[in-house]
Design an enzyme around this catalytic site. Structure first.
Site, PDB file in Angstrom:
ATOM      1  N   HIS A  17      -8.665   9.762   3.245  1.00 32.94           N
ATOM      2  CA  HIS A  17      -8.288   8.675   2.332  1.00 32.94           C
ATOM      3  C   HIS A  17      -8.453   9.196   0.914  1.00 32.94           C
ATOM      4  CE1 HIS A  17      -7.899   4.865   0.357  1.00 32.94           C
ATOM      5  NE2 HIS A  17      -7.572   4.304   1.504  1.00 32.94           N
TER       6      HIS A  17
ATOM      7  N   ARG B 156      -0.400   8.723   1.924  1.00 28.82           N
ATOM      8  CA  ARG B 156      -1.792   9.137   1.792  1.00 28.82           C
ATOM      9  C   ARG B 156      -2.001  10.641   1.794  1.00 28.82           C
ATOM     10  NH1 ARG B 156      -5.215   4.923   5.323  1.00 28.82           N
ATOM     11  NH2 ARG B 156      -4.771   3.360   3.748  1.00 28.82           N
TER      12      ARG B 156
ATOM     13  N   GLU C 173       0.857  -1.187   0.000  1.00 27.53           N
ATOM     14  CA  GLU C 173       0.000   0.000   0.000  1.00 27.53           C
ATOM     15  C   GLU C 173       0.892   1.235   0.000  1.00 27.53           C
ATOM     16  OE1 GLU C 173      -2.803  -0.250   3.238  1.00 27.53           O
ATOM     17  OE2 GLU C 173      -3.924  -1.840   2.264  1.00 27.53           O
TER      18      GLU C 173
ATOM     19  N   ARG D 186      -0.653   8.853   9.377  1.00 28.08           N
ATOM     20  CA  ARG D 186      -0.536   7.406   9.607  1.00 28.08           C
ATOM     21  C   ARG D 186      -0.130   6.668   8.336  1.00 28.08           C
ATOM     22  NH1 ARG D 186      -4.620   2.950   8.985  1.00 28.08           N
ATOM     23  NH2 ARG D 186      -5.888   4.509   7.933  1.00 28.08           N
TER      24      ARG D 186
ATOM     25  N   HIS E  24     -11.002   9.953   7.026  1.00 29.76           N
ATOM     26  CA  HIS E  24     -10.819   8.516   7.196  1.00 29.76           C
ATOM     27  C   HIS E  24     -10.304   8.133   8.582  1.00 29.76           C
ATOM     28  CE1 HIS E  24     -10.124   4.462   5.773  1.00 29.76           C
ATOM     29  NE2 HIS E  24      -8.842   4.514   6.078  1.00 29.76           N
TER      30      HIS E  24
HETATM   31  C1  FAD Z   1     -13.489   1.876   5.466  1.00 33.37           C
HETATM   32  C2  FAD Z   1     -12.284   1.727   6.358  1.00 33.37           C
HETATM   33  C3  FAD Z   1     -11.212   0.940   5.946  1.00 33.37           C
HETATM   34  C4  FAD Z   1     -10.088   0.805   6.755  1.00 33.37           C
HETATM   35  N1  FAD Z   1      -9.088  -0.043   6.367  1.00 33.37           N
HETATM   36  C5  FAD Z   1      -8.046  -0.248   7.201  1.00 33.37           C
HETATM   37  C6  FAD Z   1      -7.037  -1.210   6.889  1.00 33.37           C
HETATM   38  O1  FAD Z   1      -7.107  -1.896   5.884  1.00 33.37           O
HETATM   39  N2  FAD Z   1      -6.007  -1.357   7.763  1.00 33.37           N
HETATM   40  C7  FAD Z   1      -5.900  -0.635   8.916  1.00 33.37           C
HETATM   41  O2  FAD Z   1      -4.933  -0.808   9.664  1.00 33.37           O
HETATM   42  N3  FAD Z   1      -6.853   0.253   9.235  1.00 33.37           N
HETATM   43  C8  FAD Z   1      -7.926   0.454   8.428  1.00 33.37           C
HETATM   44  N4  FAD Z   1      -8.893   1.348   8.783  1.00 33.37           N
HETATM   45  C9  FAD Z   1      -8.801   2.001  10.084  1.00 33.37           C
HETATM   46  C10 FAD Z   1      -9.155   0.994  11.170  1.00 33.37           C
HETATM   47  O3  FAD Z   1     -10.232   0.201  10.716  1.00 33.37           O
HETATM   48  C11 FAD Z   1      -9.543   1.657  12.466  1.00 33.37           C
HETATM   49  O4  FAD Z   1      -8.620   2.629  12.822  1.00 33.37           O
HETATM   50  C12 FAD Z   1      -9.620   0.615  13.572  1.00 33.37           C
HETATM   51  O5  FAD Z   1     -10.485  -0.420  13.182  1.00 33.37           O
HETATM   52  C13 FAD Z   1     -10.095   1.257  14.846  1.00 33.37           C
HETATM   53  O6  FAD Z   1     -10.372   0.246  15.761  1.00 33.37           O
HETATM   54  P1  FAD Z   1     -10.899   0.647  17.196  1.00 33.37           P
HETATM   55  O7  FAD Z   1     -11.141  -0.626  17.920  1.00 33.37           O
HETATM   56  O8  FAD Z   1     -10.014   1.652  17.794  1.00 33.37           O
HETATM   57  O9  FAD Z   1     -12.278   1.421  16.905  1.00 33.37           O
HETATM   58  P2  FAD Z   1     -13.576   0.945  16.145  1.00 33.37           P
HETATM   59  O10 FAD Z   1     -13.352  -0.278  15.382  1.00 33.37           O
HETATM   60  O11 FAD Z   1     -14.109   2.099  15.409  1.00 33.37           O
HETATM   61  O12 FAD Z   1     -14.567   0.615  17.335  1.00 33.37           O
HETATM   62  C14 FAD Z   1     -15.069   1.650  18.152  1.00 33.37           C
HETATM   63  C15 FAD Z   1     -16.192   1.086  18.988  1.00 33.37           C
HETATM   64  O13 FAD Z   1     -16.566   2.018  19.990  1.00 33.37           O
HETATM   65  C16 FAD Z   1     -17.989   2.101  20.056  1.00 33.37           C
HETATM   66  N5  FAD Z   1     -18.326   3.400  20.631  1.00 33.37           N
HETATM   67  C17 FAD Z   1     -17.975   4.624  20.168  1.00 33.37           C
HETATM   68  N6  FAD Z   1     -18.455   5.577  20.996  1.00 33.37           N
HETATM   69  C18 FAD Z   1     -19.118   4.937  21.987  1.00 33.37           C
HETATM   70  C19 FAD Z   1     -19.850   5.373  23.120  1.00 33.37           C
HETATM   71  N7  FAD Z   1     -20.007   6.660  23.420  1.00 33.37           N
HETATM   72  N8  FAD Z   1     -20.419   4.448  23.911  1.00 33.37           N
HETATM   73  C20 FAD Z   1     -20.304   3.128  23.636  1.00 33.37           C
HETATM   74  N9  FAD Z   1     -19.623   2.653  22.572  1.00 33.37           N
HETATM   75  C21 FAD Z   1     -19.037   3.552  21.763  1.00 33.37           C
HETATM   76  C22 FAD Z   1     -18.402   1.913  18.606  1.00 33.37           C
HETATM   77  O14 FAD Z   1     -19.758   1.577  18.523  1.00 33.37           O
HETATM   78  C23 FAD Z   1     -17.456   0.791  18.200  1.00 33.37           C
HETATM   79  O15 FAD Z   1     -17.930  -0.433  18.665  1.00 33.37           O
HETATM   80  C24 FAD Z   1     -10.030   1.494   7.989  1.00 33.37           C
HETATM   81  C25 FAD Z   1     -11.089   2.283   8.401  1.00 33.37           C
HETATM   82  C26 FAD Z   1     -12.215   2.392   7.611  1.00 33.37           C
HETATM   83  C27 FAD Z   1     -13.358   3.233   8.077  1.00 33.37           C
END
Ligand code: FAD
Length: 529
Positions: free
Chosen positions: A241, A288, A116, A383, A348
């Site tokens: 993105h 990016r 990537e 990032r 993103h």
């Molecule tokens: C379309 C897309 C593609 C991506 N592709 C990649 C990739 O290929 N590789 C990579 O490394 N990264 C990628 N990313 C980034 C990566 O997916 C995220 O940074 C990562 O998944 C974040 O994980 P997390 O557990 O921190 O948060 P999240 O997976 O966003 O989870 C957050 C959680 O918190 C909950 N929440 C939020 N606020 C509250 C609240 N007030 N009360 C209760 N619950 C709450 C939400 O409901 C959710 O369950 C991508 C992101 C997107 C959007």
């Protein structure tokens, strides 16, 4: 009084991994995971490209991954953290494989590795183009096997329960003892007390009008930690993105993974010109921030609202390599042999967030953060692709290890606090809240997007201050889901604007037309290696 030993807010990769590890380590302790929508709804669920991990030690090295991360971060990464993350990536990947995630492999059983933007080696492990969904489903299944872990869905955490230091104990800082939450179905507000709390609430893409992030990504954890007094940094570095499918008004926008460019797709403008080499010698595979800015500039010059991703020469690979993306394009009637995909940049990822140390500890006692809501120092000003799932895995592990060491010595403090009553918004008030959210997202996209200016930032600051007053007035005596998300969006938007105004030099994902163009890493360093 509801209590838990450990509260985890969020059910993305960070929250799930932390809860599973702590739950397994302490079978007799009570762990509670709270999430504001269905369990799988998260940024994690939508992650496509994969996870960057050095696994091919013949053709890749830790040093190369470290160097790529530092270059992408444009001089602002914490090098110690970068080394820490890269060095344990392989161990964390093996854990995911042991939990049951089936990463793609070649005919000889070796992990199949994609490339990537910003990576000078093939090192992205993936499950076709739906890596996040595979990881999320395996982790949710694993979580369900742990009897001491409770998952509360459709509950939005509103604020942290904190204690300020008292005069006799003034050397201690603010500490966290639980959360206040709203049940989205019954509208009941309650408190849950805990020894320790982990914020894993993900990103804030919904602050912007066009974003790849799902509706849940409203920056809640960052906003509530900031309201409680935690340090929050690097919020000016919002990563756009480069290639989201032109939105046609859809929210979120569908992402066309960077791995498609890694596989050879070309960016072209309305005239059919392949333009990226005008901006950077790495062309479509520059970092990016560079690609998103180049597209924004092309669109500014032409007045078009999109550019195009030409996949005709690789179209025969798409059904197998990128089935989700291919199906989406087919469903829109695009013939990828004949037509390029219309794309534009979309908000993103937030590179900053709640400051944490290498143990995942925030500046509030007994409050941890991991995943996208945390500012670990890994990403600096921008990032590197596929480093975020990796960061979430590594820091969920750090939180687990620190909590495993400390939990027995953290007291459970239960207080009789007044529970706020939740009153519904009147219909007119709800309309106002939803309209304000839409206008604010538009304003942020126009004035605090890829290309910013002092005037635009000042204008937005003034608007946000007014909106904040209006919403505080409206919120008196009311606890409501839409209102709460708007409050969080305003808070994080203020953080983005205020921290942008403080940054006096362009760097990574931050670009202000009133500052001199500057990069800590001159182009020669980017193309070496
Ligand atoms: C379309 C897309 C593609 C991506 N592709 C990649 C990739 O290929 N590789 C990579 O490394 N990264 C990628 N990313 C980034 C990566 O997916 C995220 O940074 C990562 O998944 C974040 O994980 P997390 O557990 O921190 O948060 P999240 O997976 O966003 O989870 C957050 C959680 O918190 C909950 N929440 C939020 N606020 C509250 C609240 N007030 N009360 C209760 N619950 C709450 C939400 O409901 C959710 O369950 C991508 C992101 C997107 C959007």
């Amino acid at each position: 009084m509801p209590v838990a030993d450990v509260l985890v807010v969020g059910s993305g990769i960070a929250g799930l991994l932390a809860a599973i590890k702590i739950g397994e380590h302490f079978p007799s302790r009570k762990i509670c995971v709270i999430t504001k929508n269905e369990a799988a709804e998260s940024n994690t669920q939508y992650a496509q490209g994969g996870i960057s991990v050095v696994t091919d030690f013949l053709n890749d090295s830790f040093d190369s991954h470290i160097k790529d991360t530092l270059i992408a971060g444009d001089g602002l990464c914490d090098e110690e953290v970068v080394r820490f993350v890269v060095a344990q990536a392989y161990d964390r990947l093996e854990e995911l494989i042991a939990y049951g995630v089936k990463f793609d492999r070649d005919s000889e059983g070796r992990l199949s590795l994609a490339k990537e933007g910003g990576h000078h080696r093939n090192r992205i492990v993936h499950c076709k183009d739906a890596t996040g969904a595979s990881v999320s489903s395996v982790l949710l299944q694993k979580l369900a096997t742990l009897p001491n872990v409770t998952l509360l869905t459709n509950q939005i955490v509103i604020d942290l329960i904190t204690r300020q230091p008292t005069a006799w104990h003034s050397r201690a800082g603010t500490s966290c003892h639980g959360v206040t939450l709203l049940d989205c179905a019954s509208s009941k507000v309650s408190n849950i007390f805990s020894r320790t709390t982990i914020l894993a609430t993900g990103g804030l893409g919904q602050v912007y009008e066009t974003t790849t992030n799902p509706l849940v990504a409203t920056g809640d954890g960052i906003a509530m930690a900031w309201r409680a007094g935690a340090e929050v940094s690097n919020m000016e570095f919002i990563q756009f993105h480069p290639t989201a499918l032109t939105s046609f008004g859809s929210n979120p926008c569908f992402l066309i993974s960077e791995a498609v460019r890694g596989h050879g797709a070309h960016l072209i403008n309305q005239l059919g010109e392949r333009f990226m080499f005008k901006y950077h010698p790495d062309g479509e595979l520059a970092c990016r921030d560079v690609v998103a800015r180049a597209i924004a500039m092309e669109m500014n010059v032409s007045g078009d609202s999109e550019v195009y991703l030409d996949c005709a020469h690789i179209a025969h690979h798409l059904p197998d390599k990128f089935p989700t993306i291919y199906q989406k394009c087919v469903s829109l009637g695009l013939d990828l042999y004949l037509e390029p995909i219309p794309v534009a940049p979309a908000a993103h990822y937030v590179c900053g967030g709640v400051d944490v140390d290498m143990e995942g500890r925030t500046t509030i006692e007994n409050l941890y953060a991991c995943g996208e809501c945390a500012n670990t120092g890994l990403h600096g000003a921008n990032r590197l692709a596929s480093n975020s799932l990796l960061e979430a895995m590594v820091f969920a592990h750090s939180c687990y290890q620190d909590i495993a060491r400390r939990l027995d010595n953290i007291p459970l403090r239960i207080e009789s606090l007044e529970v706020k009553t939740s009153q519904p918004l009147q219909a007119a008030e709800r309309t106002l809240v939803l309209q304000t959210r839409a206008s604010l997202r538009k304003l942020m996209t126009e004035q605090v997007g890829i290309i910013r200016s002092e005037k635009g930032l000042q204008l937005t600051k003034t608007c946000l201050a007014e909106l904040s007053k209006l919403i505080s007035k409206l919120a008196t005596g009311i606890v409501d889901f839409d209102l709460q998300e708007l409050r969080n969006i305003i808070d994080v938007a203020q953080l983005i604007v205020d921290q942008s105004l403080k940054r006096q030099q362009n760097c990574g994902a931050y670009f202000n037309i009133d500052h001199e163009v500057h990069s800590h890493f001159p182009l020669e360093r980017v193309v070496q290696d």
